[in-house]
Design a protein around this motif. Sequence first.
Motif, PDB file in Angstrom:
ATOM      1  N   ILE A  65       5.372  -1.035   5.357  1.00 13.86           N
ATOM      2  CA  ILE A  65       5.421   0.230   6.094  1.00 13.86           C
ATOM      3  C   ILE A  65       6.058   1.308   5.211  1.00 13.86           C
ATOM      4  O   ILE A  65       5.625   2.465   5.195  1.00 13.86           O
ATOM      5  CB  ILE A  65       6.199   0.046   7.427  1.00 13.86           C
ATOM      6  CG1 ILE A  65       5.502  -0.990   8.324  1.00 13.86           C
ATOM      7  CG2 ILE A  65       6.389   1.384   8.157  1.00 13.86           C
ATOM      8  CD1 ILE A  65       4.139  -0.614   8.862  1.00 13.86           C
ATOM      9  N   ASP A  66       7.060   0.900   4.462  1.00 11.27           N
ATOM     10  CA  ASP A  66       7.708   1.840   3.556  1.00 11.27           C
ATOM     11  C   ASP A  66       6.729   2.341   2.486  1.00 11.27           C
ATOM     12  O   ASP A  66       6.687   3.536   2.171  1.00 11.27           O
ATOM     13  CB  ASP A  66       8.926   1.150   2.909  1.00 11.27           C
ATOM     14  CG  ASP A  66       9.816   2.152   2.203  1.00 11.27           C
ATOM     15  OD1 ASP A  66      10.107   3.206   2.813  1.00 11.27           O
ATOM     16  OD2 ASP A  66      10.177   1.919   1.031  1.00 11.27           O
ATOM     17  N   PHE A 108       3.528   2.578   2.825  1.00  5.88           N
ATOM     18  CA  PHE A 108       2.581   3.489   3.483  1.00  5.88           C
ATOM     19  C   PHE A 108       3.208   4.861   3.730  1.00  5.88           C
ATOM     20  O   PHE A 108       2.592   5.897   3.464  1.00  5.88           O
ATOM     21  CB  PHE A 108       2.110   2.898   4.825  1.00  5.88           C
ATOM     22  CG  PHE A 108       1.345   1.600   4.686  1.00  5.88           C
ATOM     23  CD1 PHE A 108       0.418   1.422   3.658  1.00  5.88           C
ATOM     24  CD2 PHE A 108       1.535   0.555   5.589  1.00  5.88           C
ATOM     25  CE1 PHE A 108      -0.290   0.233   3.528  1.00  5.88           C
ATOM     26  CE2 PHE A 108       0.834  -0.631   5.470  1.00  5.88           C
ATOM     27  CZ  PHE A 108      -0.076  -0.805   4.441  1.00  5.88           C
ATOM     28  N   LEU A 109       4.433   4.836   4.243  1.00  2.41           N
ATOM     29  CA  LEU A 109       5.090   6.117   4.559  1.00  2.41           C
ATOM     30  C   LEU A 109       5.341   6.924   3.288  1.00  2.41           C
ATOM     31  O   LEU A 109       5.124   8.135   3.254  1.00  2.41           O
ATOM     32  CB  LEU A 109       6.402   5.865   5.311  1.00  2.41           C
ATOM     33  CG  LEU A 109       6.263   5.338   6.743  1.00  2.41           C
ATOM     34  CD1 LEU A 109       7.611   4.950   7.317  1.00  2.41           C
ATOM     35  CD2 LEU A 109       5.575   6.365   7.651  1.00  2.41           C
ATOM     36  N   THR A 110       5.778   6.247   2.249  1.00  4.83           N
ATOM     37  CA  THR A 110       6.042   6.930   0.979  1.00  4.83           C
ATOM     38  C   THR A 110       4.772   7.549   0.411  1.00  4.83           C
ATOM     39  O   THR A 110       4.796   8.642  -0.162  1.00  4.83           O
ATOM     40  CB  THR A 110       6.672   5.946  -0.037  1.00  4.83           C
ATOM     41  OG1 THR A 110       7.798   5.330   0.587  1.00  4.83           O
ATOM     42  CG2 THR A 110       7.105   6.635  -1.310  1.00  4.83           C
ATOM     43  N   GLY A 168       2.418   8.708   2.094  1.00  2.00           N
ATOM     44  CA  GLY A 168       1.953   9.823   2.928  1.00  2.00           C
ATOM     45  C   GLY A 168       0.983   9.420   4.011  1.00  2.00           C
ATOM     46  O   GLY A 168       0.212  10.251   4.500  1.00  2.00           O
ATOM     47  N   CYS A 169       1.018   8.142   4.392  1.00  2.00           N
ATOM     48  CA  CYS A 169       0.163   7.686   5.500  1.00  2.00           C
ATOM     49  C   CYS A 169       0.867   7.973   6.815  1.00  2.00           C
ATOM     50  O   CYS A 169       2.084   8.133   6.857  1.00  2.00           O
ATOM     51  CB  CYS A 169      -0.071   6.176   5.444  1.00  2.00           C
ATOM     52  SG  CYS A 169      -0.755   5.587   3.899  1.00  2.00           S
ATOM     53  N   VAL A 170       0.096   7.992   7.897  1.00  2.61           N
ATOM     54  CA  VAL A 170       0.692   8.049   9.218  1.00  2.61           C
ATOM     55  C   VAL A 170       0.485   6.665   9.837  1.00  2.61           C
ATOM     56  O   VAL A 170      -0.572   6.055   9.668  1.00  2.61           O
ATOM     57  CB  VAL A 170       0.091   9.186  10.078  1.00  2.61           C
ATOM     58  CG1 VAL A 170      -1.393   8.992  10.325  1.00  2.61           C
ATOM     59  CG2 VAL A 170       0.818   9.307  11.401  1.00  2.61           C
ATOM     60  N   ILE A 171       1.545   6.168  10.506  1.00  2.00           N
ATOM     61  CA  ILE A 171       1.445   4.836  11.114  1.00  2.00           C
ATOM     62  C   ILE A 171       1.219   5.002  12.609  1.00  2.00           C
ATOM     63  O   ILE A 171       2.011   5.658  13.285  1.00  2.00           O
ATOM     64  CB  ILE A 171       2.734   4.002  10.914  1.00  2.00           C
ATOM     65  CG1 ILE A 171       3.283   4.139   9.487  1.00  2.00           C
ATOM     66  CG2 ILE A 171       2.510   2.543  11.302  1.00  2.00           C
ATOM     67  CD1 ILE A 171       2.519   3.419   8.425  1.00  2.00           C
TER      68      ILE A 171
END
Lengths: 162, 416
Positions: free
Chosen positions: B342-343, B345-347, B349-352
């Motif tokens: 998840i980190d 993805f967030l780094t 620039g994805c949206v979860i």
Amino acid sequence: MIKGKVWKFGDNINTDDIIAARYLNTTDEKQLASHCLETIMPDFAHKVQKGDIIVAGNNFGCGSSREHAPISIKGCGVSVVIAKSFARIFLRNSINIGLPVIELSEADNIEQGDVLEIDFENGIIKNITKNTSYTFPKYPEFLQDIIKNGGLIQWVKARYIK
Amino acid sequence: MTITEKIIARHSGKDSVVPGEFVECSVDLVLANDITGPLAIEEFEKVGAKKVFNPEKIVLVPDHFTPCKDIQSAELVKKLREFSKKYGVRFYEIGKAGIEHALLPEEGLTKSGDFIVGADSHTCTYGAVGAFSTGMGSTDIASAMITGRVWIKVPSSIKFVYKGKKNKYVGGKDLILYTIGKIGVDGANYKSMEFTGEIIRNLPIDDRFTMCNMAIEAGAKNGIIEVDEITLMYFEETGIFPADIIKSDEDTFYEDVIEIDVSDIMPQVSAPHLPSNSKNVDEYVDVRIDQVVIGSCTNGRITDLRRAASILNGHTIHSEVRCIIIPATQKIYQQALKEGLIDVFLTAGCVISPPTCGPCLGGHMGVLGEGEVAIATTNRNFIGRMGHPKSYVYLSGPEVAAASAIKGKIIHPDRI
């Protein structure tokens, strides 16, 4: 005996074409009917007349299991769907809710606007516009029994619910 | 007999069945969701049914429009909740659930040898663990909830034999997209697809779910894979013991046997508007994209998220692209968090998104506007599937989708 005017469609008409998922937040037949086939023919639901007939190519109704698809077709007054072949879930759903469906290899010979007369008893489709006719086989006995009962749920009621 | 025929025979109380025969079968599990369940409940009530055949064997999963996107969808889920309370059937509330076809196997509800029906076309997913499972409509499901039985026509079977050497980034999604491309969207209509061969024997369980999940995209009644060491390991994790091991007889009849040499298969992409429009990714390079969706009952499992993260790690999503990641269940989400995915993805620039079918069917959480193009790890790219009737969906596996999110165009993961 059913008589109606033909609306002609091609192959692989899928359930998203018939009723887009954004309209599936209801189970209301009228609302579903008002968006029938909108994705590929935006004015279909407004122009279709009670008794009209859908004729299509191969694999009609492929995709999702949404029963909302045959419900929306039935809801806008379509009397029967004729196709060269049907996707299996759509076929089941149609029989279960009492929308007649006919598999016809000669569906290609039928055109938009043709007027058809269908004799279910004897398995004959008369193309009045083209002055010709086609025959189709009866459903297997098992399915006939469901149809006679007025759809699956009535069939279940007759057998299981006292 | 084939595995499929053996399971059907056993559930219809017969010693054997043949393709084409109509039989009535007892069911081990009945599934419905927030779209199909309410219609089934209406039918159930219409005939005055007073009880379900077995509350333990009925599962309601609100996953399509949840967390509820509008008032109408909230009313639909309410109907499921109320039915569950009244009749004692299983109901998976959001926060404890996820996408039905990822959730049920995870919960240990889908066992080899079972006969499973669901009011969702992707119910065929559970063939990956050796169950006969197939999608039906709401009326069929209402009837199954009352009687514990369904009628079916015994399908004939096509055997697919996968061999050769798998190329890098080729997973279950690529194999099934390639297969559908080869036989067409009605290539297995009414039939059973049995996936076999050395490639399948070495294929991770999540890839097997992906393959069986998309059997319906070739029109099939079910997809199925024989239970082996990989299945047994998965059963150990999900608490299924002992496993029912059913194999197809060696001399059994198949309507067709299709051998596929995977050595020639590169990561696949299916162009709009049919899953059968599949080609090697290089045929579609330079297709500009607006959105990427990595998730769904097809490719939202932990293996898929790991693969996407392996590509995205250290990269940034293209400035003109939205990348939506949807862990398929609560458990998968938590596992991804633990592993640091998840980190990543967030780094990047994805949206979860919370677990939901959401954008796959143009429901919510990433609907496309007019003229927009997406590449998604979902299962259908029909006209308007993800939103506007003039939007476009390309299908792929997670690595190609992730690589494309970085580049802003469809691209082979090796070129990142």
